[in-house]
Design an enzyme around this catalytic site. Structure first.
Site, PDB file in Angstrom:
ATOM      1  CB  THR A 191      -0.891   0.028   1.252  1.00 13.88           C
ATOM      2  OG1 THR A 191      -0.027   0.124   2.396  1.00 13.88           O
ATOM      3  CG2 THR A 191      -1.716  -1.239   1.364  1.00 13.88           C
ATOM      4  CD  GLU A 337      -5.366  -1.812   1.390  1.00 14.03           C
ATOM      5  OE1 GLU A 337      -5.657  -1.225   0.320  1.00 14.03           O
ATOM      6  OE2 GLU A 337      -4.818  -1.241   2.366  1.00 14.03           O
ATOM      7  CE  LYS A 447     -17.769  15.372  12.728  1.00  8.17           C
ATOM      8  NZ  LYS A 447     -17.764  13.983  13.182  1.00  8.17           N
ATOM      9  CD1 TRP A 452     -17.439  15.011   9.245  1.00  8.88           C
ATOM     10  CD2 TRP A 452     -18.441  13.196   8.427  1.00  8.88           C
ATOM     11  NE1 TRP A 452     -16.993  13.940   9.964  1.00  8.88           N
ATOM     12  CE2 TRP A 452     -17.592  12.803   9.484  1.00  8.88           C
ATOM     13  CE3 TRP A 452     -19.168  12.210   7.781  1.00  8.88           C
ATOM     14  CZ2 TRP A 452     -17.452  11.484   9.897  1.00  8.88           C
ATOM     15  CZ3 TRP A 452     -19.040  10.888   8.176  1.00  8.88           C
ATOM     16  CH2 TRP A 452     -18.182  10.519   9.225  1.00  8.88           C
TER      17      TRP A 452
END
Lengths: 551, 551
Positions: A191, A337, A447, A452
């Protein structure tokens, strides 16, 4: 009562055998550093991959040994994809854009025994410093330049990739490769490590085969023998999204660009080899669009040339512009993944009658999971969120080509739920038809006052502004609202950007409180090794933006 | 090093969950015996299949129990396909065209515990004679007619299918079906038993899923959410070629014709429901062609309506005629033992420029195996035959959806080679591009209207007639039924044979449609070196038997 079906494993060996037997003359074309084209067929690919497997076994490769690669996209990289697992080994694609430190860590973590490297990438190897962490380095020759003394001199670890193939070619007819189990590992990829050290994902035969089936489906990438595929996405990025395997499964012609990823080089290659489908990140398509826009008749592209866009979101404006240029965007989402195909956004039959703007909105979503990828959305308190297109939560996925752990059992258990779902870290909504839309990364959300704000939505809108070349929106600490969005913008050449005008432009699309609190004007936006914006860097740079603001 | 992928099973449960979640409003339409249409959605299908599974478990179904079906194609049959395996049971599709004797044998061999039957097929059940070999008979009601006393009276085994669904519907929300392994059996189907008693093939979750992936690929049937599928092939023939599963996987609309397989009924249904792909045996398409030819503007069919042809070879003339009528033949080959997709004949890109006659020749071949079906041709001495389009041999296949044995370990080991390949009994050639063509059959079978007739059984019966010295029955090409049996008979010395008397004699032993279409009277039957009838010679001599027959 038992089922009476044969026990027949799903392995990549079958793909190669099939392609060589049913499509022996179909080509795999590789662009060399000097832009000449090397032409192989699937029959060649099988012969050379088998020779590589036999050569490696003769050279001492043991079951489970890792063979690292530092290579561009081309036939030799494909030979490693097929030949190393055929020998029982595991290929490990190194991202050549990572820092030498990261590479060193990754090579050590994976325990790589061998390396296969393009000669034009040898300067990278020099940066490793100290003793080379490989037992042997096989060099793929593309240029007549001499190899460095460190490789060829006394005690040098260098060897010629082609000699390995040649050695393995002796008595190859009728040679049987070792038996493999479908759950055996075939390759690994790390990753990008945005949240800590890079972590290794290890792909199996089975996951790769099932992923290939799902990718080729009509409602996914619709890959067939009628296609000519050009993967621009590097083979060190999640196996070039698995496309070399998928194309081999269906017998599609493959064209690999080698090191030449500039828009004009790609367009030349598309035209010359009659490419019907290509794949890469939005940054690549930005360059393509600019060049085709400036030279609309220069390249004779295949009608409806499909452009698979992944890695980052494809904004509506990109989809629209490419439509008008005669190209068709297929918008997909995935991760290292997830092998990587996690979703594809395509119009459903009943959506074909919608107005164009509605269609663009749908196509700009991340879309629907293919068969055997399961999705759910979970809120902060672990409750499943309704698929109503409004409520947000973290996307969690599971399926036979989704990672269930990282190599070496590294401590990343917060990446999986107790009941076995992978936590993507993406905050999404899902509509009633199961079309997913990423609103933000959990770590990139703004935020503000307890609510959000999606930085991605703001970025996409800003990039639709006619004078904006690039835009990134980040959360900046704010004394009153906790965080507020600040936009980093890059003007198109010859244009200037006015803050008030940008705000007015955005105000037509968003609630007032979503609008950026300020604009940072830059020449360019810093990018990481995979081409993604380095938002963390931007956040650090802009951390003091509101230091003097009133609370 | 181990792969880090999740262990996620390939089960049909996932297909149902996926369809209900992503395509909840897509329809499954069923034509009732009175030609009215019942409309369900994938959301309904999941709810009802789950209710069936729960209802069966509540009623005492144990893991591995067999549930037989005597049903046409419709939603309830699909509910059995999904619901029975979900409960851990195995559905067993009975061919409603078999004789009561064969059905009785098959039910006993399979050990069926329950039966689900269409009320309109109850007369078939009456023919079983003696005590019903089922513990319980669930009747799907399509008509208001009363059920027979034998089912509903004192000690009757009859029950209402809909009541079972209703019972299972209680407390269904959140109900978790039992865990399943991908290698668990889901359903079984018997071969036609041409060389002995019918033999059971038991399909697994895994085989069915992989078969669905392979079937949906662009180069196979190219099934997508844009399709509306009408499987004319019965659901008791190899799971309607797996199409109800494949269509559910991709979210395609499904239209099931129920008992109405006459050409005009099918054309009405295609037009009304906008069918884009249908599937069946050549006999069905013969009727369709004749009717469309006579009424070219009567039905508004979808442009390019795909007709999957299997079960018997599609002749060039059929492919050509359907082309001209705006339909597209997809020619496929398979067997009960191959789940069934074994090959598909489609044009390759470089063949699109060939003259039409060449293209027809290619499309009339049986074609290329999909990914993970492997083929080889073997001669009488066990040597592999070259893929040169000329040399013949027996076709042998293997793969994850190919049978490796029969249920109950019946003695049929000559059906598999020592190294594990299935012997199809077809004599074929293969060209250099891996396109297979059937030239003959090792076992002499008659394929009439998609159903097998055993020439050996007819021969044996004829030779039992007091006046018959010798008899050979061969398949002769027939314009409507693809093939019909013709008997070559030799009278005993001093006797004469009367056709009508022979037919009357056979009619006591076989279904009407098995009876020979004609008799050729000879002095003797040609024999080969080993004394076997030279059936190939007879077939050549009789090839023109039906040349003047009406289609």
């Amino acid at each position: 009562m038992h089922a009476t079906m044969m026990n027949f494993p799903l392995t990549t060996n079958h793909l190669l055998d099939r392609a060589a037997q049913l499509f022996p003359e179909v080509e795999v074309v590789s662009q060399a550093p000097d832009k000449s084209l090397r032409r192989h067929t699937y029959a060649d690919l099988r012969r050379r991959s088998r020779a590589l497997a036999k050569g490696l076994l003769d050279a001492g490769l043991q079951k489970g040994d890792r063979v690292a690669t530092l290579m561009w996209n081309h036939h030799a990289h494909m030979e490693v994809y097929f030949g190393v697992p055929m020998a029982g080994g595991i290929y490990h694609t190194l991202n050549l854009r990572l820092s030498p430190e990261d590479l060193g860590h990754i090579v050590q973590d994976a325990g790589d025994r061998y390396l296969v490297i393009d000669d034009v990438l040898l300067p990278l190897l020099a940066k490793f410093g100290g003793e080379l962490p490989f037992e042997k380095v096989f060099v793929v020759r593309w240029t007549p330049a001499e190899l460095p003394d460190t490789l060829t001199g006394e005690g040098g670890k260098g060897a010629d990739f082609e000699s390995l193939i040649e050695a393995g070619s002796a008595e190859l007819d009728g040679w049987q490769s070792p038996p493999v189990d479908e759950n055996d590992p075939i390759g690994m990829c790390y990753t990008s490590g945005t949240t800590g050290r890079p972590k290794g994902v290890v792909y199996s035969h089975r996951a790769t085969i099932l992923h290939s089936f799902a990718s080729a489906l009509p409602d996914s990438l619709n890959l067939s023998i009628s296609d000519c595929l050009c993967p621009v996405v590097p083979m060190f990025h999640v196996n070039a999204w698995g496309l070399p395997f998928t194309a081999t499964m269906v017998g599609a012609k493959q064209v690999h660009p080698g090191p030449h990823l500039a828009p004009d080089a790609l367009l030349d290659l598309y035209a010359k080899e009659k490419v019907t489908v290509s794949a890469g990140v939005p940054t690549i398509w930005m360059g393509i669009m600019k060049l085709v826009g400036a030279n609309p008749d220069k390249w004779a592209l295949q009608p409806g040339l499909r452009m698979v866009v992944g890695g980052s979101a494809a904004p509506e404006s990109m989809i629209d512009t490419m439509d008008q240029m005669g190209m068709t965007v297929i918008h997909a989402w995935g991760m290292t993944e997830t092998t990587p195909l996690g979703s594809v956004s395509r119009l459903r039959p009943h959506q074909l009658e919608l107005p164009k703007e509605e269609q663009l909105k749908i196509r700009a979503r991340q879309g629907t999971p293919p068969p055997f990828v399961e999705m759910r959305i979970v809120d902060d308190e672990g409750r499943e969120v309704a698929w109503d297109g409004v409520h947000m939560g973290e996307l969690q996925v599971r399926g036979p080509w989704i990672a269930g752990s990282y190599h070496g059992g590294v401590d990343a258990q917060d990446k999986w739920t107790e009941d076995g779902w992978f936590r993507t870290g993406d905050v999404v909504t899902m509509n009633a038809e199961g079309s997913m839309q990423i609103t933000d990364r959990t770590k990139d959300l703004v935020k503000s006052g307890g609510e959000w704000i999606s930085s991605v939505a703001l970025e996409n809108a800003l990039m639709g502004h006619p004078d904006v070349a690039e835009a990134a929106v980040v959360a900046v600490p704010h004394p009153k609202w906790s965080e507020r969005p600040v936009a980093v913008v890059v003007a198109k050449e010859g244009k200037t950007l006015d803050d008030a005008a940008l705000t007015a432009y955005l105000a037509e699309r968003f609630e007032r409180w979503w609008l950026p609190e300020g604009y940072a004007h830059r020449e360019q936006i810093p990018r990481g090794a995979t081409g993604k914006f380095l938002k963390r860097t931007l956040r650090q740079e802009l951390a003091g933006w509101f230091a003097n603001a009133e609370g």
